[in-house]
Design a protein around this motif. Structure first.
Motif, PDB file in Angstrom:
ATOM      1  N   VAL A 129      81.303  39.593  65.625  1.00  0.00           N
ATOM      2  CA  VAL A 129      81.844  38.387  66.245  1.00  0.00           C
ATOM      3  C   VAL A 129      82.020  38.693  67.732  1.00  0.00           C
ATOM      4  O   VAL A 129      82.532  39.752  68.095  1.00  0.00           O
ATOM      5  CB  VAL A 129      83.181  37.969  65.604  1.00  0.00           C
ATOM      6  CG1 VAL A 129      83.731  36.708  66.259  1.00  0.00           C
ATOM      7  CG2 VAL A 129      82.998  37.739  64.102  1.00  0.00           C
ATOM      8  N   GLY A 130      81.546  37.774  68.578  1.00  0.00           N
ATOM      9  CA  GLY A 130      81.641  37.971  70.028  1.00  0.00           C
ATOM     10  C   GLY A 130      82.787  37.162  70.617  1.00  0.00           C
ATOM     11  O   GLY A 130      83.005  36.012  70.219  1.00  0.00           O
ATOM     12  N   PHE A 131      83.487  37.771  71.567  1.00  0.00           N
ATOM     13  CA  PHE A 131      84.613  37.115  72.250  1.00  0.00           C
ATOM     14  C   PHE A 131      84.413  37.227  73.750  1.00  0.00           C
ATOM     15  O   PHE A 131      84.160  38.321  74.260  1.00  0.00           O
ATOM     16  CB  PHE A 131      85.942  37.801  71.888  1.00  0.00           C
ATOM     17  CG  PHE A 131      86.290  37.724  70.433  1.00  0.00           C
ATOM     18  CD1 PHE A 131      87.071  36.692  69.943  1.00  0.00           C
ATOM     19  CD2 PHE A 131      85.814  38.674  69.549  1.00  0.00           C
ATOM     20  CE1 PHE A 131      87.375  36.620  68.578  1.00  0.00           C
ATOM     21  CE2 PHE A 131      86.117  38.617  68.194  1.00  0.00           C
ATOM     22  CZ  PHE A 131      86.900  37.573  67.713  1.00  0.00           C
ATOM     23  N   SER A 132      84.541  36.111  74.469  1.00  0.00           N
ATOM     24  CA  SER A 132      84.423  36.165  75.928  1.00  0.00           C
ATOM     25  C   SER A 132      85.703  36.747  76.522  1.00  0.00           C
ATOM     26  O   SER A 132      86.740  36.853  75.850  1.00  0.00           O
ATOM     27  CB  SER A 132      84.181  34.759  76.491  1.00  0.00           C
ATOM     28  OG  SER A 132      85.358  33.972  76.337  1.00  0.00           O
ATOM     29  N   ALA A 133      85.633  37.095  77.806  1.00  0.00           N
ATOM     30  CA  ALA A 133      86.771  37.712  78.492  1.00  0.00           C
ATOM     31  C   ALA A 133      88.007  36.811  78.485  1.00  0.00           C
ATOM     32  O   ALA A 133      89.132  37.300  78.604  1.00  0.00           O
ATOM     33  CB  ALA A 133      86.383  38.075  79.926  1.00  0.00           C
ATOM     34  N   ALA A 134      87.802  35.502  78.324  1.00  0.00           N
ATOM     35  CA  ALA A 134      88.937  34.566  78.295  1.00  0.00           C
ATOM     36  C   ALA A 134      89.904  34.881  77.145  1.00  0.00           C
ATOM     37  O   ALA A 134      91.077  34.502  77.189  1.00  0.00           O
ATOM     38  CB  ALA A 134      88.429  33.131  78.158  1.00  0.00           C
ATOM     39  N   TRP A 135      89.423  35.596  76.119  1.00  0.00           N
ATOM     40  CA  TRP A 135      90.250  35.887  74.947  1.00  0.00           C
ATOM     41  C   TRP A 135      90.865  37.296  75.007  1.00  0.00           C
ATOM     42  O   TRP A 135      91.460  37.763  74.038  1.00  0.00           O
ATOM     43  CB  TRP A 135      89.417  35.735  73.667  1.00  0.00           C
ATOM     44  CG  TRP A 135      88.981  34.313  73.491  1.00  0.00           C
ATOM     45  CD1 TRP A 135      87.795  33.780  73.867  1.00  0.00           C
ATOM     46  CD2 TRP A 135      89.756  33.248  72.955  1.00  0.00           C
ATOM     47  NE1 TRP A 135      87.773  32.435  73.576  1.00  0.00           N
ATOM     48  CE2 TRP A 135      88.966  32.075  73.016  1.00  0.00           C
ATOM     49  CE3 TRP A 135      91.045  33.156  72.415  1.00  0.00           C
ATOM     50  CZ2 TRP A 135      89.411  30.838  72.568  1.00  0.00           C
ATOM     51  CZ3 TRP A 135      91.491  31.920  71.956  1.00  0.00           C
ATOM     52  CH2 TRP A 135      90.683  30.784  72.035  1.00  0.00           C
ATOM     53  N   LYS A 136      90.734  37.957  76.152  1.00  0.00           N
ATOM     54  CA  LYS A 136      91.193  39.346  76.294  1.00  0.00           C
ATOM     55  C   LYS A 136      92.666  39.526  75.904  1.00  0.00           C
ATOM     56  O   LYS A 136      93.014  40.423  75.127  1.00  0.00           O
ATOM     57  CB  LYS A 136      90.972  39.811  77.733  1.00  0.00           C
ATOM     58  CG  LYS A 136      91.480  41.195  78.038  1.00  0.00           C
ATOM     59  CD  LYS A 136      91.142  41.516  79.493  1.00  0.00           C
ATOM     60  CE  LYS A 136      91.856  42.727  79.998  1.00  0.00           C
ATOM     61  NZ  LYS A 136      91.530  42.986  81.412  1.00  0.00           N
ATOM     62  N   ASP A 137      93.550  38.675  76.444  1.00  0.00           N
ATOM     63  CA  ASP A 137      94.982  38.852  76.175  1.00  0.00           C
ATOM     64  C   ASP A 137      95.288  38.717  74.687  1.00  0.00           C
ATOM     65  O   ASP A 137      96.034  39.522  74.121  1.00  0.00           O
ATOM     66  CB  ASP A 137      95.826  37.851  76.975  1.00  0.00           C
ATOM     67  CG  ASP A 137      95.808  38.171  78.468  1.00  0.00           C
ATOM     68  OD1 ASP A 137      95.391  39.295  78.835  1.00  0.00           O
ATOM     69  OD2 ASP A 137      96.184  37.291  79.261  1.00  0.00           O
ATOM     70  N   GLN A 138      94.685  37.698  74.047  1.00  0.00           N
ATOM     71  CA  GLN A 138      94.930  37.510  72.610  1.00  0.00           C
ATOM     72  C   GLN A 138      94.405  38.703  71.813  1.00  0.00           C
ATOM     73  O   GLN A 138      95.048  39.150  70.862  1.00  0.00           O
ATOM     74  CB  GLN A 138      94.270  36.225  72.110  1.00  0.00           C
ATOM     75  CG  GLN A 138      94.964  34.957  72.596  1.00  0.00           C
ATOM     76  CD  GLN A 138      94.326  34.419  73.875  1.00  0.00           C
ATOM     77  OE1 GLN A 138      93.931  35.179  74.761  1.00  0.00           O
ATOM     78  NE2 GLN A 138      94.237  33.111  73.967  1.00  0.00           N
ATOM     79  N   LEU A 139      93.246  39.227  72.187  1.00  0.00           N
ATOM     80  CA  LEU A 139      92.672  40.373  71.475  1.00  0.00           C
ATOM     81  C   LEU A 139      93.550  41.614  71.635  1.00  0.00           C
ATOM     82  O   LEU A 139      93.744  42.368  70.688  1.00  0.00           O
ATOM     83  CB  LEU A 139      91.251  40.662  71.974  1.00  0.00           C
ATOM     84  CG  LEU A 139      90.192  39.603  71.632  1.00  0.00           C
ATOM     85  CD1 LEU A 139      88.907  39.881  72.394  1.00  0.00           C
ATOM     86  CD2 LEU A 139      89.937  39.539  70.133  1.00  0.00           C
ATOM     87  N   GLN A 140      94.093  41.798  72.820  1.00  0.00           N
ATOM     88  CA  GLN A 140      94.914  42.994  73.070  1.00  0.00           C
ATOM     89  C   GLN A 140      96.269  42.932  72.369  1.00  0.00           C
ATOM     90  O   GLN A 140      96.940  43.954  72.252  1.00  0.00           O
ATOM     91  CB  GLN A 140      95.105  43.206  74.570  1.00  0.00           C
ATOM     92  CG  GLN A 140      93.840  43.729  75.219  1.00  0.00           C
ATOM     93  CD  GLN A 140      94.072  44.199  76.639  1.00  0.00           C
ATOM     94  OE1 GLN A 140      94.334  43.406  77.533  1.00  0.00           O
ATOM     95  NE2 GLN A 140      93.982  45.487  76.834  1.00  0.00           N
ATOM     96  N   GLN A 141      96.644  41.742  71.893  1.00  0.00           N
ATOM     97  CA  GLN A 141      97.925  41.608  71.193  1.00  0.00           C
ATOM     98  C   GLN A 141      97.773  41.704  69.672  1.00  0.00           C
ATOM     99  O   GLN A 141      98.763  41.616  68.947  1.00  0.00           O
ATOM    100  CB  GLN A 141      98.578  40.272  71.564  1.00  0.00           C
ATOM    101  CG  GLN A 141      99.075  40.252  73.001  1.00  0.00           C
ATOM    102  CD  GLN A 141      99.335  38.847  73.512  1.00  0.00           C
ATOM    103  OE1 GLN A 141      99.478  37.910  72.735  1.00  0.00           O
ATOM    104  NE2 GLN A 141      99.386  38.699  74.824  1.00  0.00           N
ATOM    105  N   LEU A 142      96.558  41.896  69.191  1.00  0.00           N
ATOM    106  CA  LEU A 142      96.341  41.934  67.741  1.00  0.00           C
ATOM    107  C   LEU A 142      96.990  43.165  67.108  1.00  0.00           C
ATOM    108  O   LEU A 142      97.019  44.235  67.702  1.00  0.00           O
ATOM    109  CB  LEU A 142      94.839  41.943  67.425  1.00  0.00           C
ATOM    110  CG  LEU A 142      94.088  40.649  67.737  1.00  0.00           C
ATOM    111  CD1 LEU A 142      92.590  40.860  67.584  1.00  0.00           C
ATOM    112  CD2 LEU A 142      94.568  39.515  66.843  1.00  0.00           C
ATOM    113  N   THR A 143      97.474  42.972  65.883  1.00  0.00           N
ATOM    114  CA  THR A 143      98.035  44.063  65.089  1.00  0.00           C
ATOM    115  C   THR A 143      97.631  43.807  63.642  1.00  0.00           C
ATOM    116  O   THR A 143      97.019  42.785  63.335  1.00  0.00           O
ATOM    117  CB  THR A 143      99.580  44.093  65.167  1.00  0.00           C
ATOM    118  OG1 THR A 143     100.072  42.821  64.723  1.00  0.00           O
ATOM    119  CG2 THR A 143     100.073  44.371  66.582  1.00  0.00           C
TER     120      THR A 143
END
Length: 195
Positions: A129-143
């Protein structure tokens, strides 16, 4: 493993920190990423496909200094290790038959469309699954263990989820059990050849 690439390309985050409990529970003596398939480990095959795609990559595995607390935590770490990427392709390490062309196709769709790009193979959702840089903050908060499903749902709600159709059974063929591994081994010669 951290290869540099052109900043316009997304980075492949290879997830290799899982415990593989289902694989051991199916009777295996090793973890699924160490299991042998045609003379190499499952993870080595996955990494070879990433290398052949020409995309930069980050390998997320447990170490004495860092231990994954689930797939979401691993994704967050991979993104944190490549903060300047234009986007990320999240690839579980147990997809040894994935083709380099599939990785490039998702990367190209992500560059063209932005948002979140999910491959579809014969009507099923596959990897990466590909994610653009716009989703960086949400991705970095995943647990936790649900990976990036919450981010995919958010993208869908915002009409930013795109499908890219692939003809690659290897993008579906994870090796969670010994039976899965045997199926992949059986179909190995039907893989699309790297170009």
């Amino acid at each position: 493993m951290h290869s540099s690439n052109d900043n316009s390309d997304p980075v492949v985050v290879v997830l290799a920190a899982g415990q593989g409990q289902r694989f051991r529970a199916s009777g295996a003596q090793t973890g699924k990423l160490q299991a042998q398939l045609h003379g190499r480990s499952v993870l080595e095959h996955t990494l070879a496909a990433v290398a052949a795609s020409g995309l930069g990559a980050v390998l997320v595995e447990n170490s004495p200094l860092w231990r994954s607390e689930g797939m979401g935590h691993s994704i967050a770490r991979g993104v944190a290790l490549s903060p300047d990427a234009s986007g990320w392709l999240i690839l579980p390490g147990d997809l040894p038959a994935i083709s380099p062309q599939s990785l490039r196709a998702v990367a190209q769709a992500l560059q063209a469309l932005g948002g979140v790009v999910r491959p579809q193979i014969q009507g099923q959702w596959g990897h990466p699954v590909g994610f653009s840089a716009a989703w960086k903050d949400q991705l970095q908060q995943l647990t936790g263990d649900s990976g990036a499903q919450s981010v995919v749902r958010a993208a869908q709600t915002q009409n930013q989820l795109q499908a890219v159709v692939l003809q690659d059974w290897g993008a579906l063929a994870d090796t969670d059990t010994l039976a899965d591994l045997a199926r992949v081994a059986e179909r190995w010669d039907q893989r699309p050849t790297a170009r």
